[in-house]
Write a protein that holds these residues in place. Sequence first.
Motif, PDB file in Angstrom:
ATOM      1  N   LEU A  20      79.114  34.124  -3.270  1.00  0.00           N
ATOM      2  CA  LEU A  20      79.148  34.306  -4.720  1.00  0.00           C
ATOM      3  C   LEU A  20      77.959  33.586  -5.318  1.00  0.00           C
ATOM      4  N   ARG A  21      77.540  34.057  -6.483  1.00  0.00           N
ATOM      5  CA  ARG A  21      76.452  33.391  -7.209  1.00  0.00           C
ATOM      6  C   ARG A  21      76.918  33.121  -8.628  1.00  0.00           C
ATOM      7  N   LEU A  22      76.890  31.852  -8.993  1.00  0.00           N
ATOM      8  CA  LEU A  22      77.245  31.444 -10.343  1.00  0.00           C
ATOM      9  C   LEU A  22      75.977  31.246 -11.168  1.00  0.00           C
ATOM     10  N   SER A  23      76.084  31.573 -12.436  1.00  0.00           N
ATOM     11  CA  SER A  23      74.977  31.355 -13.368  1.00  0.00           C
ATOM     12  C   SER A  23      75.489  30.601 -14.580  1.00  0.00           C
ATOM     13  N   CYS A  24      74.598  29.851 -15.197  1.00  0.00           N
ATOM     14  CA  CYS A  24      74.961  29.117 -16.404  1.00  0.00           C
ATOM     15  C   CYS A  24      73.745  29.040 -17.308  1.00  0.00           C
ATOM     16  N   ALA A  25      73.911  29.523 -18.520  1.00  0.00           N
ATOM     17  CA  ALA A  25      72.829  29.488 -19.504  1.00  0.00           C
ATOM     18  C   ALA A  25      73.153  28.465 -20.576  1.00  0.00           C
ATOM     19  N   ALA A  26      72.202  27.605 -20.847  1.00  0.00           N
ATOM     20  CA  ALA A  26      72.360  26.595 -21.886  1.00  0.00           C
ATOM     21  C   ALA A  26      71.645  27.050 -23.151  1.00  0.00           C
ATOM     22  N   SER A  27      72.275  26.815 -24.280  1.00  0.00           N
ATOM     23  CA  SER A  27      71.659  27.153 -25.559  1.00  0.00           C
ATOM     24  C   SER A  27      71.946  26.047 -26.563  1.00  0.00           C
ATOM     25  N   GLY A  28      71.231  26.096 -27.667  1.00  0.00           N
ATOM     26  CA  GLY A  28      71.382  25.067 -28.679  1.00  0.00           C
ATOM     27  C   GLY A  28      70.161  24.177 -28.703  1.00  0.00           C
ATOM     28  N   ILE A  29      70.387  22.913 -28.960  1.00  0.00           N
ATOM     29  CA  ILE A  29      69.282  21.953 -29.024  1.00  0.00           C
ATOM     30  C   ILE A  29      69.000  21.472 -27.606  1.00  0.00           C
ATOM     31  N   ILE A  30      68.000  22.095 -26.972  1.00  0.00           N
ATOM     32  CA  ILE A  30      67.703  21.821 -25.572  1.00  0.00           C
ATOM     33  C   ILE A  30      66.328  21.164 -25.461  1.00  0.00           C
ATOM     34  N   SER A  31      66.330  19.886 -25.179  1.00  0.00           N
ATOM     35  CA  SER A  31      65.070  19.193 -24.919  1.00  0.00           C
ATOM     36  C   SER A  31      65.380  17.942 -24.113  1.00  0.00           C
ATOM     37  N   ASN A  32      64.414  17.512 -23.346  1.00  0.00           N
ATOM     38  CA  ASN A  32      64.543  16.303 -22.532  1.00  0.00           C
ATOM     39  C   ASN A  32      65.746  16.368 -21.596  1.00  0.00           C
ATOM     40  N   ILE A  33      65.858  17.500 -20.890  1.00  0.00           N
ATOM     41  CA  ILE A  33      66.918  17.648 -19.908  1.00  0.00           C
ATOM     42  C   ILE A  33      66.656  16.720 -18.727  1.00  0.00           C
ATOM     43  N   ASN A  34      67.699  16.069 -18.253  1.00  0.00           N
ATOM     44  CA  ASN A  34      67.604  15.254 -17.051  1.00  0.00           C
ATOM     45  C   ASN A  34      68.026  16.085 -15.837  1.00  0.00           C
ATOM     46  N   THR A  35      69.266  16.512 -15.834  1.00  0.00           N
ATOM     47  CA  THR A  35      69.750  17.344 -14.735  1.00  0.00           C
ATOM     48  C   THR A  35      70.615  18.481 -15.263  1.00  0.00           C
ATOM     49  N   MET A  36      70.686  19.518 -14.483  1.00  0.00           N
ATOM     50  CA  MET A  36      71.681  20.571 -14.669  1.00  0.00           C
ATOM     51  C   MET A  36      72.392  20.742 -13.332  1.00  0.00           C
ATOM     52  N   GLY A  37      73.623  21.216 -13.387  1.00  0.00           N
ATOM     53  CA  GLY A  37      74.311  21.373 -12.118  1.00  0.00           C
ATOM     54  C   GLY A  37      75.722  21.864 -12.254  1.00  0.00           C
ATOM     55  N   VAL A  94      70.827  27.546 -14.912  1.00  0.00           N
ATOM     56  CA  VAL A  94      71.024  26.981 -13.580  1.00  0.00           C
ATOM     57  C   VAL A  94      71.917  27.929 -12.787  1.00  0.00           C
ATOM     58  N   PHE A  95      71.650  28.003 -11.495  1.00  0.00           N
ATOM     59  CA  PHE A  95      72.371  28.904 -10.610  1.00  0.00           C
ATOM     60  C   PHE A  95      72.997  28.112  -9.455  1.00  0.00           C
ATOM     61  N   LEU A  96      74.064  28.672  -8.920  1.00  0.00           N
ATOM     62  CA  LEU A  96      74.653  28.116  -7.710  1.00  0.00           C
ATOM     63  C   LEU A  96      74.928  29.280  -6.765  1.00  0.00           C
ATOM     64  N   GLN A  97      74.144  29.376  -5.713  1.00  0.00           N
ATOM     65  CA  GLN A  97      74.359  30.393  -4.698  1.00  0.00           C
ATOM     66  C   GLN A  97      75.251  29.800  -3.626  1.00  0.00           C
ATOM     67  N   MET A  98      76.378  30.450  -3.398  1.00  0.00           N
ATOM     68  CA  MET A  98      77.361  29.936  -2.453  1.00  0.00           C
ATOM     69  C   MET A  98      77.518  30.904  -1.294  1.00  0.00           C
ATOM     70  N   TYR A  99      77.321  30.402  -0.093  1.00  0.00           N
ATOM     71  CA  TYR A  99      77.478  31.185   1.129  1.00  0.00           C
ATOM     72  C   TYR A  99      78.606  30.585   1.982  1.00  0.00           C
ATOM     73  N   SER A 100      79.070  31.377   2.930  1.00  0.00           N
ATOM     74  CA  SER A 100      80.086  30.904   3.885  1.00  0.00           C
ATOM     75  C   SER A 100      81.237  30.209   3.177  1.00  0.00           C
ATOM     76  N   LEU A 101      81.742  30.850   2.158  1.00  0.00           N
ATOM     77  CA  LEU A 101      82.808  30.237   1.356  1.00  0.00           C
ATOM     78  C   LEU A 101      84.075  30.039   2.176  1.00  0.00           C
ATOM     79  N   LYS A 102      84.763  28.948   1.859  1.00  0.00           N
ATOM     80  CA  LYS A 102      85.996  28.582   2.538  1.00  0.00           C
ATOM     81  C   LYS A 102      87.126  28.500   1.516  1.00  0.00           C
ATOM     82  N   PRO A 103      88.363  28.636   1.956  1.00  0.00           N
ATOM     83  CA  PRO A 103      89.481  28.479   1.016  1.00  0.00           C
ATOM     84  C   PRO A 103      89.445  27.134   0.286  1.00  0.00           C
ATOM     85  N   ASP A 104      88.943  26.093   0.935  1.00  0.00           N
ATOM     86  CA  ASP A 104      88.835  24.781   0.293  1.00  0.00           C
ATOM     87  C   ASP A 104      87.835  24.768  -0.857  1.00  0.00           C
ATOM     88  N   ASP A 105      87.005  25.802  -0.977  1.00  0.00           N
ATOM     89  CA  ASP A 105      86.071  25.879  -2.095  1.00  0.00           C
ATOM     90  C   ASP A 105      86.731  26.438  -3.349  1.00  0.00           C
TER      91      ASP A 105
END
Length: 116
Positions: A18-35, A78-89
């Motif tokens: 599965l591939r998750l996506s996340c788009a941030a909007s609003g007042i976006i500046s000086n980002i440290n991390t996304m995840g 930010v995206f999260l590409q997930m491979y070999s997924l397990k029930p524990d995920d």
Amino acid sequence: QVQLVESGGGLVQAGGSLRLSCAASGIISNINTMGWHREAPGKQRELVATISSRGTTNYAGSVKGRFTVSRDSAKNTVFLQMYSLKPDDTAVYYCTISFLSGRGYWGQGTQVTVSS
């Protein structure tokens, strides 16, 4: 104010992707991390993966080698590409963003269900 909108969750069989996506909007500046963080039923919320503004990545041990976090800085996505997924995920996956000011925000979450 910052808004995070996730997409891409769903139901998949063990071993699938599965591939998750996340788009941030609003007042976006000086980002440290996304995840991404996740919360499974009966378990504490945990970090899955983050990526810094310089591209440095950090992964939970349980997903290292199976998940890949990436970002499109121009689109504050930010995206999260997930491979070999397990029930524990199986969990609700939350997009997260942190700023150099120390403030952070969470998305509303997207459900990922992995069947055995």
